[in-house]
Design a protein around this motif. Structure first.
Motif, PDB file in Angstrom:
ATOM      1  N   GLY A   9       0.843  -1.366   0.046  1.00 56.54           N
ATOM      2  CA  GLY A   9      -0.107  -0.144  -0.020  1.00 56.54           C
ATOM      3  C   GLY A   9       0.721   1.262  -0.026  1.00 56.54           C
ATOM      4  N   SER A  10       0.457   2.157   0.926  1.00 58.55           N
ATOM      5  CA  SER A  10       1.053   3.547   0.783  1.00 58.55           C
ATOM      6  C   SER A  10       2.682   3.530   1.252  1.00 58.55           C
ATOM      7  CB  SER A  10       0.207   4.277   2.059  1.00 58.55           C
ATOM      8  OG  SER A  10       1.177   4.885   2.723  1.00 58.55           O
ATOM      9  N   GLY A  11       3.031   2.605   2.094  1.00 61.54           N
ATOM     10  CA  GLY A  11       4.407   2.459   2.267  1.00 61.54           C
ATOM     11  C   GLY A  11       5.089   3.553   3.263  1.00 61.54           C
ATOM     12  N   SER A  12       4.392   4.141   4.159  1.00 59.96           N
ATOM     13  CA  SER A  12       5.002   5.189   5.136  1.00 59.96           C
ATOM     14  C   SER A  12       6.121   4.477   5.886  1.00 59.96           C
ATOM     15  CB  SER A  12       3.887   5.972   5.718  1.00 59.96           C
ATOM     16  OG  SER A  12       3.468   4.906   6.736  1.00 59.96           O
ATOM     17  N   ASN A  13       5.924   3.294   6.366  1.00 63.18           N
ATOM     18  CA  ASN A  13       6.928   2.643   7.227  1.00 63.18           C
ATOM     19  C   ASN A  13       8.355   2.464   6.240  1.00 63.18           C
ATOM     20  OD1 ASN A  13       6.453   2.004  10.077  1.00 63.18           O
ATOM     21  ND2 ASN A  13       4.466   1.535   9.014  1.00 63.18           N
ATOM     22  N   LEU A  14       7.975   2.108   4.963  1.00 63.51           N
ATOM     23  CA  LEU A  14       9.004   1.974   3.958  1.00 63.51           C
ATOM     24  C   LEU A  14       9.694   3.027   3.856  1.00 63.51           C
ATOM     25  CD1 LEU A  14      10.540   0.345   1.570  1.00 63.51           C
ATOM     26  CD2 LEU A  14       8.450   1.548   0.102  1.00 63.51           C
ATOM     27  N   LEU A  86       8.408  -7.031   6.385  1.00 64.44           N
ATOM     28  CA  LEU A  86       7.116  -6.506   5.904  1.00 64.44           C
ATOM     29  C   LEU A  86       6.639  -5.153   6.252  1.00 64.44           C
ATOM     30  CD1 LEU A  86       5.203  -9.865   6.874  1.00 64.44           C
ATOM     31  CD2 LEU A  86       6.738  -9.505   5.047  1.00 64.44           C
ATOM     32  N   ALA A  87       6.331  -4.416   5.304  1.00 68.47           N
ATOM     33  CA  ALA A  87       5.875  -3.012   5.872  1.00 68.47           C
ATOM     34  C   ALA A  87       4.617  -2.799   5.101  1.00 68.47           C
ATOM     35  CB  ALA A  87       6.976  -1.953   5.201  1.00 68.47           C
ATOM     36  N   GLY A  88       3.546  -3.244   5.763  1.00 71.47           N
ATOM     37  CA  GLY A  88       2.089  -2.974   5.479  1.00 71.47           C
ATOM     38  C   GLY A  88       1.869  -3.909   4.235  1.00 71.47           C
ATOM     39  N   PHE A  89       2.407  -5.227   4.208  1.00 73.31           N
ATOM     40  CA  PHE A  89       2.198  -6.322   3.589  1.00 73.31           C
ATOM     41  C   PHE A  89       0.957  -7.249   3.822  1.00 73.31           C
ATOM     42  CE2 PHE A  89       3.392 -10.561   1.820  1.00 73.31           C
ATOM     43  CZ  PHE A  89       3.231 -10.460   0.591  1.00 73.31           C
ATOM     44  N   ASN A 107       7.871  -8.080  11.119  1.00 72.88           N
ATOM     45  CA  ASN A 107       6.492  -7.365  10.623  1.00 72.88           C
ATOM     46  C   ASN A 107       6.643  -6.387  11.649  1.00 72.88           C
ATOM     47  OD1 ASN A 107       4.061  -6.821   9.258  1.00 72.88           O
ATOM     48  ND2 ASN A 107       3.099  -7.962  10.891  1.00 72.88           N
ATOM     49  N   ILE A 108       5.754  -5.277  11.443  1.00 70.31           N
ATOM     50  CA  ILE A 108       5.340  -4.230  12.293  1.00 70.31           C
ATOM     51  C   ILE A 108       3.647  -4.249  12.343  1.00 70.31           C
ATOM     52  CG2 ILE A 108       5.490  -2.200  10.669  1.00 70.31           C
ATOM     53  CD1 ILE A 108       6.570  -0.481  13.408  1.00 70.31           C
ATOM     54  N   HIS A 109       3.352  -4.096  13.536  1.00 68.55           N
ATOM     55  CA  HIS A 109       1.837  -4.191  13.494  1.00 68.55           C
ATOM     56  C   HIS A 109       1.321  -2.989  14.726  1.00 68.55           C
ATOM     57  CE1 HIS A 109      -2.401  -5.771  13.975  1.00 68.55           C
ATOM     58  NE2 HIS A 109      -2.252  -5.592  15.214  1.00 68.55           N
ATOM     59  N   PRO A 110       0.579  -2.381  14.337  1.00 66.12           N
ATOM     60  CA  PRO A 110      -0.151  -1.015  15.078  1.00 66.12           C
ATOM     61  C   PRO A 110      -1.068  -1.418  16.311  1.00 66.12           C
ATOM     62  CG  PRO A 110      -1.538  -1.479  13.127  1.00 66.12           C
ATOM     63  CD  PRO A 110      -0.712  -2.491  13.134  1.00 66.12           C
ATOM     64  N   SER A 111      -0.442  -2.294  17.126  1.00 64.64           N
ATOM     65  CA  SER A 111      -1.061  -2.448  18.220  1.00 64.64           C
ATOM     66  C   SER A 111      -0.162  -3.104  19.243  1.00 64.64           C
ATOM     67  CB  SER A 111      -2.156  -3.584  18.490  1.00 64.64           C
ATOM     68  OG  SER A 111      -1.983  -5.123  18.392  1.00 64.64           O
ATOM     69  N   ILE A 170       0.001   6.371  16.529  1.00 66.16           N
ATOM     70  CA  ILE A 170       0.636   5.122  16.403  1.00 66.16           C
ATOM     71  C   ILE A 170       1.667   4.902  15.448  1.00 66.16           C
ATOM     72  CG2 ILE A 170       0.492   2.261  16.368  1.00 66.16           C
ATOM     73  CD1 ILE A 170      -2.222   2.943  17.816  1.00 66.16           C
ATOM     74  N   LEU A 171       1.222   5.243  14.074  1.00 65.05           N
ATOM     75  CA  LEU A 171       2.184   5.314  12.973  1.00 65.05           C
ATOM     76  C   LEU A 171       3.436   6.058  13.302  1.00 65.05           C
ATOM     77  CD1 LEU A 171       1.948   3.947  10.197  1.00 65.05           C
ATOM     78  CD2 LEU A 171       0.907   6.099   9.396  1.00 65.05           C
ATOM     79  N   ALA A 172       3.212   7.237  13.745  1.00 70.42           N
ATOM     80  CA  ALA A 172       4.586   8.110  14.197  1.00 70.42           C
ATOM     81  C   ALA A 172       5.540   7.255  15.028  1.00 70.42           C
ATOM     82  CB  ALA A 172       4.272   9.301  14.792  1.00 70.42           C
ATOM     83  N   GLU A 173       4.930   6.545  15.988  1.00 71.05           N
ATOM     84  CA  GLU A 173       6.077   5.521  16.685  1.00 71.05           C
ATOM     85  C   GLU A 173       6.600   4.314  15.889  1.00 71.05           C
ATOM     86  OE1 GLU A 173       7.228   5.756  20.066  1.00 71.05           O
ATOM     87  OE2 GLU A 173       6.285   7.696  19.576  1.00 71.05           O
ATOM     88  N   GLU A 174       5.656   4.035  14.940  1.00 75.38           N
ATOM     89  CA  GLU A 174       6.184   2.900  14.026  1.00 75.38           C
ATOM     90  C   GLU A 174       7.309   3.351  13.125  1.00 75.38           C
ATOM     91  OE1 GLU A 174       3.030   0.912  11.568  1.00 75.38           O
ATOM     92  OE2 GLU A 174       1.597   1.371  12.811  1.00 75.38           O
ATOM     93  N   HIS A 175       7.256   4.589  12.777  1.00 76.42           N
ATOM     94  CA  HIS A 175       8.298   5.112  12.033  1.00 76.42           C
ATOM     95  C   HIS A 175       9.667   5.290  12.697  1.00 76.42           C
ATOM     96  CE1 HIS A 175       5.111   6.979   9.213  1.00 76.42           C
ATOM     97  NE2 HIS A 175       5.078   5.577   9.082  1.00 76.42           N
TER      98      HIS A 175
END
Ligand code: GRF
Length: 204
Positions: A9-14, A86-89, A107-111, A170-175
Motif C-alpha cells: 500500500g502506501s508505504g509510510s513505514n517503507l 514486511l511493511a504493510g504487506f 513485521n510491524i503491527h499497530p497494536s 501510533i504510526l509516528a511511533e512505528e516510523h
C-alpha cells in the motif's frame, strides 16, 4: 545485511526505512528490493524515488498461495536478501516461505500484541476501551501477528481520540521503532531464545 521489503500500500513505514538508510541510521542494512503484491501502489514509487529496485508480483496471477510465495522467494533469493521486512504487506506467508528465511522475516503491527491482532487494530483498541495503545515489531510465523515480539512502543489513548487520530500517533511511533530494530538486527544485537527476544550488546 541486504533487505527485501514487502509492501501492499502506501508505504509510510517503507519511507521511514529508506530515509533512515539515506541518513546512515540503519547500520549495515541496505534496502535492496521492494516488492508489492498490489500493482501501482505508492510504496513502489517511494522505492523508485530512493533508487531502490521496485517489483510488482501480483498474487492474483498465481493459482495458489504456495505458488505466489515461491515466486516471492525466488525474487528475494536472486537478490541475496538476508532479512525480509514486511511493511504493510497484507498477505500471510506460508511455512515453506518462512522456512527459507528462518528467523529472518519481521513485521510491524499497530497494536501492543498480543492484544488486537489482525485488521483495524487502532479501532479495536478504541472499541475495547484500552487506555494504552501502541505498536509491535515481531518475527513472523504462520499466524496472524503471533510471532515472537522484538520491540514495542506505547502511546496513550486520549479521551477525544477517534480512529484516525490514534492511528496517526501510533504510526509516528512505528516510523521511529522499525528502523531502530532493523539497525539492531544488522548490528547483531538481537538474540532470540524461543519467544524471548533480548536486545543486548553486539555479538561477535
Ligand atoms: C501500518 O499500520 C503497519 O503497522 C501495518 O500496516 C500499516 C502500513 O502502513 N502492518 P504503511 O504502508 O507503512 O503506511
Amino acid at each position: 545485511m541486504r533487505l527485501g521489503l514487502l509492501v501492499s500500500g502506501s508505504g509510510s513505514n517503507l519511507q521511514a526505512i529508506l530515509d533512515a538508510a539515506r541518513e546512515g541510521r540503519l547500520g549495515g542494512a541496505l534496502p535492496t528490493v521492494v516488492i508489492s503484491n498490489v500493482p501501482g501502489v505508492r510504496a513502489l514509487e517511494r522505492a523508485r524515488d530512493a533508487g531502490v529496485e521496485a517489483l510488482e508480483i501480483d498474487h492474483r496471477a498465481f493459482a495458489s498461495r504456495p505458488a505466489f510465495d515461491a515466486a516471492l522467494q525466488d525474487a528475494l533469493r536472486a537478490r541475496a536478501v538476508d532479512l525480509v521486512v514486511l511493511a504493510g504487506f497484507m498477505r500471510l506467508l506460508t511455512g515453506d516461505f518462512l522456512a527459507a528465511f528462518p528467523g529472518r522475516v519481521i513485521n510491524i503491527h499497530p497494536s501492543l500484541l498480543p492484544a488486537f491482532p489482525g485488521l483495524h487494530a487502532p479501532r479495536q483498541a478504541l472499541d475495547y476501551g484500552a487506555r494504552i495503545a501502541g505498536c509491535t515489531v515481531h518475527f513472523v510465523d504462520e499466524g496472524t501477528d503471533t510471532g515472537a515480539i522484538i520491540a514495542q512502543a506505547s502511546v496513550e489513548v486520549r479521551d477525544d481520540d477517534d480512529e484516525e487520530a490514534l492511528a496517526a500517533r501510533i504510526l509516528a511511533e512505528e516510523h521511529r521503532l522499525y528502523p531502530q530494530v532493523i539497525r539492531q538486527l544488522a548490528e547483531r544485537r538481537i538474540e532470540r531464545a524461543g519467544r524471548r527476544v533480548r536486545i543486548g550488546v553486539r555479538r561477535a
